[in-house]
Design an enzyme around this catalytic site. Structure first.
Site, PDB file in Angstrom:
ATOM      1  N   GLU A 197      -3.631  -5.975  84.790  1.00  0.00           N
ATOM      2  CA  GLU A 197      -4.851  -6.344  84.325  1.00  0.00           C
ATOM      3  C   GLU A 197      -5.375  -7.865  85.160  1.00  0.00           C
ATOM      4  O   GLU A 197      -4.483  -8.827  84.827  1.00  0.00           O
ATOM      5  CB  GLU A 197      -4.930  -6.652  82.931  1.00  0.00           C
ATOM      6  CG  GLU A 197      -5.986  -7.225  82.328  1.00  0.00           C
ATOM      7  CD  GLU A 197      -6.124  -7.840  80.804  1.00  0.00           C
ATOM      8  OE1 GLU A 197      -7.160  -7.883  80.116  1.00  0.00           O
ATOM      9  OE2 GLU A 197      -4.929  -8.092  80.461  1.00  0.00           O
ATOM     10  N   HIS A 226      -8.387  -1.649  74.190  1.00  0.00           N
ATOM     11  CA  HIS A 226      -7.998  -2.175  72.867  1.00  0.00           C
ATOM     12  C   HIS A 226      -8.630  -3.732  73.062  1.00  0.00           C
ATOM     13  O   HIS A 226      -9.130  -4.198  72.108  1.00  0.00           O
ATOM     14  CB  HIS A 226      -6.631  -2.662  73.057  1.00  0.00           C
ATOM     15  CG  HIS A 226      -6.138  -3.493  74.066  1.00  0.00           C
ATOM     16  ND1 HIS A 226      -5.567  -2.932  75.184  1.00  0.00           N
ATOM     17  CD2 HIS A 226      -5.989  -4.922  73.923  1.00  0.00           C
ATOM     18  CE1 HIS A 226      -5.268  -4.223  75.860  1.00  0.00           C
ATOM     19  NE2 HIS A 226      -5.315  -5.265  75.101  1.00  0.00           N
ATOM     20  N   ASP A 228     -12.562  -4.053  84.966  1.00  0.00           N
ATOM     21  CA  ASP A 228     -13.542  -4.482  83.605  1.00  0.00           C
ATOM     22  C   ASP A 228     -15.142  -4.462  84.083  1.00  0.00           C
ATOM     23  O   ASP A 228     -15.997  -4.023  83.450  1.00  0.00           O
ATOM     24  CB  ASP A 228     -13.419  -5.834  83.167  1.00  0.00           C
ATOM     25  CG  ASP A 228     -12.247  -5.919  82.136  1.00  0.00           C
ATOM     26  OD1 ASP A 228     -11.962  -4.972  81.860  1.00  0.00           O
ATOM     27  OD2 ASP A 228     -11.966  -7.120  81.629  1.00  0.00           O
ATOM     28  N   ASP A 252       0.234  -7.493  81.557  1.00  0.00           N
ATOM     29  CA  ASP A 252      -1.486  -8.216  80.875  1.00  0.00           C
ATOM     30  C   ASP A 252      -1.696  -9.537  81.615  1.00  0.00           C
ATOM     31  O   ASP A 252      -0.755 -10.242  81.937  1.00  0.00           O
ATOM     32  CB  ASP A 252      -0.707  -8.494  79.508  1.00  0.00           C
ATOM     33  CG  ASP A 252      -1.876  -9.290  78.648  1.00  0.00           C
ATOM     34  OD1 ASP A 252      -2.981  -8.460  78.602  1.00  0.00           O
ATOM     35  OD2 ASP A 252      -1.614 -10.454  78.491  1.00  0.00           O
TER      36      ASP A 252
END
Length: 591
Positions: A296, A391, A321, A259
């Site tokens: 990420e 999410h 992204d 993350d």
């Protein structure tokens, strides 16, 4: 380097009778084991040790620091049956009866990922309940299940990003044995498992690591920032690496999703992520199966996925992204916030060609230039995970609304075709495949009323700054917010959900049967677009994926005559090199 440090005896396996804990700034540490206190002895590195002959293999224990009268859980705990504030429990990894001895792993290139949250995948919110739906995933055609964080956090329900004990599996989900049963069941069906792990911060309740030592230094957007380069950071880095290796080795996982690695501040010459990729590669060699690390990262830095031997960090892949934002803006027309840069005509085609839209270019919502270009000749697209939803992109909207309720089904089908016929590694968010009507909202269940109220007020304040009224932001502490986010599996049998599910299955089956659709070579990937007509053509070997995002039928001139239609959401008219595609529809053509 921290990798050369000698390691203390490891009592986390449940074997042996020595207990150890790192607490370099404490003058006295005692072990409380089954209600009895045992003084510990400090070594030169700040580790405290004590030997307790005959210690029960499943005993509850904790540590008392200095003159504290209440024991704290073990920072390296593997089980917290009494919650994050309670005592830890010893756990023996070797006692679990695995049945996956024949499992050889699942490599990321060519695979399709399915992201799920254990607490809302089913009404029960457990690993065992999730296992009951694995045949659905097999029938869908996915290869890897990405499970959102399952390490221990306070309260029964939450996203998992407020974890405070990084090695203990959340007890309400089923604890460590529940996770192992889930992984074993996945492997029995040919599914690999990736686990989302969070090393960039701690949650606000039960965060006792700083009481033990200098685990954190400074702050980031979510809380205390990990100490990766200050005094004491050797042990902190070792803690992270050992935790990652433990998930992969002891829980038989096939990969980790890290993350927000951009929040890790590390000024060392040998950075943590590069050291981690080297150790995971070494473990993979020893286990003789592939292990993936997926970052990420908001940096748009190609070095993240550049191999170490070429001077990069060596991550297997990273979430992208920019691809999501370009797809979202094209399908929804939204242009607020960070979608502003992606709403211009032609952005989707540009981003599909190069992975990063911001590649050393101006980013209006950052107020500066951002990123660096990907070398499309040398970097395979499989190193970038692409998605229509995840999410973050659903749950961080005020009402947690998915694409499906407000987007035309034909456009959703076009988005799925672009995603699943692109050279990137596709990822689906649970329920996306049947256009689930349920939202996926931010929720938590902190028992402390003051903390719960602070979370509630903070959430509303955050969205008020973006123009949402208080009434539009669901109360994250209300149990109904979590309940509303639980998938309704019965929807799959009703239209239009059944049509969408069939379409996803057909697209995935086509991707599997035609290798050119999974070809990751970006330098052989051509995208032709007509922004005015809102048409897009993906060139995939001899196949052409023609998408019409406009409302009216459009005639697209191909580079060669079209033959048969392999799959279409609405049948096109073909005339040589011309394909007339209905509005909001796609067709996969053989040429």
């Amino acid at each position: 380097m921290s990798a050369t440090l000698p390691r203390p005896p490891d009592q986390r396996t449940g074997h042996g009778d020595t207990f150890s804990v790192w607490a370099p700034e404490r003058d006295r540490v005692r072990l409380r084991l089954d209600g009895e206190d045992h003084p510990m002895v400090r070594d030169e590195r700040g580790w405290w040790h004590v030997r307790v002959p005959g210690a029960p293999p499943q005993a509850d224990y904790g540590f008392l620091l200095d003159d504290d009268t209440e024991p704290l859980p073990d920072p390296r705990s593997l089980r917290q049956p009494h919650g994050v504030h309670g005592l830890s429990r010893r756990y023996d990894h070797s006692a679990f009866p695995w049945s996956d001895a024949g499992w050889t792993g699942r490599a990321l290139p060519g695979s399709i990922i399915y992201e799920l949250h254990v607490g809302t995948f089913t009404a029960e919110g457990t690993f065992d309940a999730a296992s009951a739906h694995l045949d659905h995933l097999v029938g869908l055609g996915v290869d890897l299940v990405e499970v959102m964080p399952v390490n221990a956090f306070d309260g029964p329900y939450g996203w998992g990003y407020d974890g405070v004990l990084w090695g203990a599996v959340h007890e309400p989900y089923g604890g460590p044995d529940g996770l192992k049963r889930f992984v074993d069941a996945c492997h029995a069906r040919g599914l690999g498992v990736i686990l989302d792990v969070v090393y960039n911060h701690l949650g606000p309740s039960g965060a006792y690591l700083p009481r033990y030592g200098p685990y954190f230094s400074g702050e980031n957007a979510w809380g205390p920032s990990l100490n990766l380069d200050g005094p004491g950071s050797d042990e902190v880095r070792r803690y992270v690496i050992d935790n990652a290796l433990g998930w992969l080795r002891d829980f038989h996982l096939d990969g980790l999703r890290l993350d927000a690695v951009h929040a890790l501040v590390d000024r060392r010459a040998a950075d943590l992520l590069t050291e981690l990729t080297a150790e995971v590669d070494a473990l993979a060699a020893g286990l003789r199966r592939p292990l993936s690390l997926i970052a990420e990262s908001d940096l748009n830095d190609p070095a993240m996925v550049t191999p170490r031997e070429a001077g990069g960090i060596g991550m297997t892949a990273q979430w992208c992204d920019d691809l999501h934002h370009a797809l979202h803006a094209a399908l929804t027309g939204e242009e607020q916030g960070y979608y502003a840069d992606f709403a211009a005509p032609g952005v989707l085609a540009t981003t599909l060609r190069q992975a990063f839209f911001h590649a050393g270019t101006w980013s209006s919502f950052r107020g500066r230039s951002h990123g660096a270009p990907v070398d499309t000749r040398r970097t395979p697209a499989s190193r970038f995970v692409a998605y229509l939803q995840n999410h973050d992109q659903v749950g961080n909207r005020a009402a947690g609304d998915r694409l499906s309720p407000g987007t035309d089904p034909g456009l959703l089908a076009c988005g799925a075709a672009i995603l699943l016929c692109s050279p990137y590694t596709p990822m689906l968010f649970m329920g996306e495949e049947w256009a689930a009507s349920t939202p996926w909202r931010f929720f938590a269940s902190f028992p402390d009323p003051e903390l719960a109220d602070a979370v509630r007020r903070g959430r509303r304040r955050e969205f008020a700054a973006h123009g949402w009224g208080e009434a539009q932001v669901p109360d994250p502490i209300d149990p109904a917010t979590r309940s509303a986010s639980v998938l309704r599996w019965e929807e799959r049998d009703a239209e239009p959900h059944r049509w969408m599910l069939r379409l996803y299955r057909d697209l995935i089956a086509l991707r599997r049967s035609r290798p050119e659709l999974a070809d990751p070579r970006l330098d052989r990937f051509t995208v032709r677009a007509d922004p005015a007509a809102r048409t897009l053509v993906l060139h995939r070997g001899d196949l052409r994926v023609v998408c019409n995002l406009g409302t009216r039928p459009a005639t697209v001139v191909l580079d060669r005559p079209a033959g048969r239609v392999l799959l279409a959401s609405a049948h096109p008219g073909l005339n040589g090199a011309e394909a007339r595609v209905p509005g909001r529809a796609f067709a996969v053509l053989e040429t």
